[in-house]
Structures are given as structure tokens and as C-alpha cells.
Design an enzyme around this catalytic site. Structure first.
Site, PDB file in Angstrom:
ATOM      1  N   CYS A  15      -5.048  -1.825  -3.697  1.00  0.00           N
ATOM      2  CA  CYS A  15      -4.032  -1.015  -3.401  1.00  0.00           C
ATOM      3  C   CYS A  15      -3.537  -0.010  -4.607  1.00  0.00           C
ATOM      4  O   CYS A  15      -3.079   0.984  -4.071  1.00  0.00           O
ATOM      5  CB  CYS A  15      -2.565  -2.178  -3.335  1.00  0.00           C
ATOM      6  SG  CYS A  15      -2.790  -2.949  -1.898  1.00  0.00           S
ATOM      7  N   LYS A  47       4.973  -3.251   2.372  1.00  0.00           N
ATOM      8  CA  LYS A  47       3.753  -2.810   3.298  1.00  0.00           C
ATOM      9  C   LYS A  47       2.758  -3.842   3.649  1.00  0.00           C
ATOM     10  O   LYS A  47       2.818  -4.995   3.222  1.00  0.00           O
ATOM     11  CB  LYS A  47       3.029  -2.019   2.547  1.00  0.00           C
ATOM     12  CG  LYS A  47       2.110  -2.617   1.296  1.00  0.00           C
ATOM     13  CD  LYS A  47       1.309  -1.810   0.358  1.00  0.00           C
ATOM     14  CE  LYS A  47       0.901  -2.235  -0.848  1.00  0.00           C
ATOM     15  NZ  LYS A  47       0.304  -3.636  -0.825  1.00  0.00           N
ATOM     16  N   ASP A  68       2.643  -3.533  -6.233  1.00  0.00           N
ATOM     17  CA  ASP A  68       2.288  -4.985  -6.122  1.00  0.00           C
ATOM     18  C   ASP A  68       2.039  -5.888  -7.332  1.00  0.00           C
ATOM     19  O   ASP A  68       1.420  -6.734  -7.653  1.00  0.00           O
ATOM     20  CB  ASP A  68       0.993  -5.201  -5.397  1.00  0.00           C
ATOM     21  CG  ASP A  68       0.798  -4.606  -4.050  1.00  0.00           C
ATOM     22  OD1 ASP A  68       1.976  -3.817  -3.764  1.00  0.00           O
ATOM     23  OD2 ASP A  68       0.024  -4.482  -3.376  1.00  0.00           O
TER      24      ASP A  68
HETATM   25  C1  VGL Z   1      -4.185  -6.221  -2.291  1.00  0.00           C
HETATM   26  C2  VGL Z   1      -5.841  -7.589  -1.726  1.00  0.00           C
HETATM   27  C3  VGL Z   1      -5.287  -7.845  -0.712  1.00  0.00           C
HETATM   28  C4  VGL Z   1      -3.788  -5.200  -3.436  1.00  0.00           C
HETATM   29  C5  VGL Z   1      -3.634  -6.553  -1.653  1.00  0.00           C
HETATM   30  O1  VGL Z   1      -2.522  -5.141  -3.858  1.00  0.00           O
HETATM   31  O2  VGL Z   1      -4.401  -4.742  -4.304  1.00  0.00           O
HETATM   32  N1  VGL Z   1      -5.193  -6.749  -2.595  1.00  0.00           N
HETATM   33  N2  VGL Z   1      -3.962  -7.411  -0.543  1.00  0.00           N
END
Ligand code: VGL
Ligand code: ZN
Length: 194
Positions: free
Chosen positions: A140, A101, A15
Site C-alpha cells: 500500500c 479503501k 494503513d
Molecule cells: C496491504 C496486503 C493486503 C497493505 C493491504 O496495506 O499494504 N497489504 N492488503
């Protein structure tokens, strides 16, 4: 600790998207620092022609994790939006495997393995060891590392290439402790053998 990379190793970037970087809608404190750190790992993995995977949070505009729908997060990483783009300074190779995802409105997914082809893809590529870095340590990254271990991958946490949201102070440190307790090996770039 010295780790010699070999066939069967893969780099998993979690991410690295604009919304998680300073200025983004769900900015991770010092999240931008993972970009140059991951570029160093990318150079090593690419030099050895080892596979690279990049996961991305890829939500519909009315995703259940958003506050307006009763979730805990500001809107972020809406599929196709600017904020969902990978950091432009990340040296993402064009052959990297992209894993989207949390794409369904009614379900959140913090792990890159949840509801994706990631396990199949890694197995088909002959991957046995996963080297995981990115954002965020306490969401994540934690959940991706947990699943990697559960699925039988020897898993390395790239300590110098992760940053935490820290909704509660200490969440990131607790996540690192948990990943180590579960069997992840924490390393830094200097631990990679030449
Ligand atoms: C994430 C919060 C909400 C992450 C994704 O990538 O860690 N954190 N969505
Ligand atoms: Zn999300």
C-alpha cells in the site's frame, strides 16, 4: 538532505491497523516500529497545523483478496472489526482525514488514491507535497506513492516509518528503489529542518 515543512505539505499515514501489526492476521514484520516513528512526524505536522490523512484497508468479509475467495491474503481489515482499528498508540488527531479503501468485494486497491476522495481532498486542502509512511512498504505504501507522483504531488517517502511484508525476500528494498526511481525523495525524521 534538509526539508523545511511549509503550507501545502500533508502527512499521509498508510494503513496503521491492528491486523498489520504483530499479533494481527496479516502481521508485517516489525510493523509496530512505525508507530513511534510516525508519532514523531505527527508531532511536527500538528505543531505546524499541517493536514494529516490516515488511510485504512476496509474490506467486506468476503473480499476477493482473501484466500477463501481465491486471493493471496488471510482475511484482514474487515470493515468495523477489531483488526481494522487504527493502532491505539498512534497519536491520530481527531481532525485527521480518514480514507477507507478496497471497500468493494470484487476489487482490491493497494493505493489510498484508488476509488477514494483522497486526490480531491488533498487538492481542496491546497496540498502539493505528500509525506508518506506506514504499512506495507511493498504494497500500500508503494502504490500510494506511485499514484501521488503520477498525480503531480512532490512525494517524500518516510524511510524510518515504513516496513515491508517481504512475501519474497527483498520486496521492500525493491519497492524503495522503485519509489526513488519514480521520483520520491526518501527522508528520515532528522531531515526535517527545525
Ligand atoms: C496491504 C496486503 C493486503 C497493505 C493491504 O496495506 O499494504 N497489504 N492488503
Ligand atoms: Zn487488504
Amino acid at each position: 538532505m534538509s526539508v523545511r515543512l511549509l503550507a501545502g505539505d500533508a502527512l499521509i499515514l498508510v494503513d496503521i491497523q491492528l491486523d498489520f501489526l504483530p499479533g494481527g492476521s496479516l502481521a508485517v514484520p516489525r510493523g509496530d516500529e512505525v508507530v513511534p516513528a510516525l508519532n514523531r512526524y505527527l508531532a511536527v505536522f500538528r505543531g505546524l497545523t499541517l493536514p494529516v490523512v490516515a488511510t485504512r484497508d476496509w474490506h467486506p468479509p468476503d473480499h476477493c483478496s482473501f484466500r477463501e475467495q481465491g486471493g493471496i491474503w488471510p482475511p484482514h481489515c474487515v470493515a468495523g472489526s477489531d483488526g481494522a482499528r487504527f493502532a491505539p498508540l498512534l497519536d491520530l488527531p481527531c481532525e485527521a482525514h480518514i480514507v477507507s479503501k478496497a471497500t468493494a468485494r470484487e476489487k482490491d486497491a493497494y493505493s489510498g488514491f484508488e476509488g477514494t476522495d483522497l486526490d480531491d481532498w488533498l487538492k481542496r486542502a491546497g496540498v502539493r507535497r505528500a509525506f508518506v509512511g506506514g504499512l506495507a512498504t511493498d504494497y500500500c505504501v508503494l502504490n500510494t506513492v506511485r499514484d501521488a507522483l503520477r498525480l503531480g504531488y512532490a512525494t517524500f517517502l518516510l524511510l524510518d516509518a515504513v516496513r515491508a511484508v517481504d512475501v519474497q525476500a527483498g520486496d521492500g528494498e525493491r519497492a524503495i528503489d522503485e519509489m526513488r526511481r519514480l521520483g520520491a525523495e526518501a527522508i528520515e525524521i532528522g531531515d526535517l529542518a527545525a
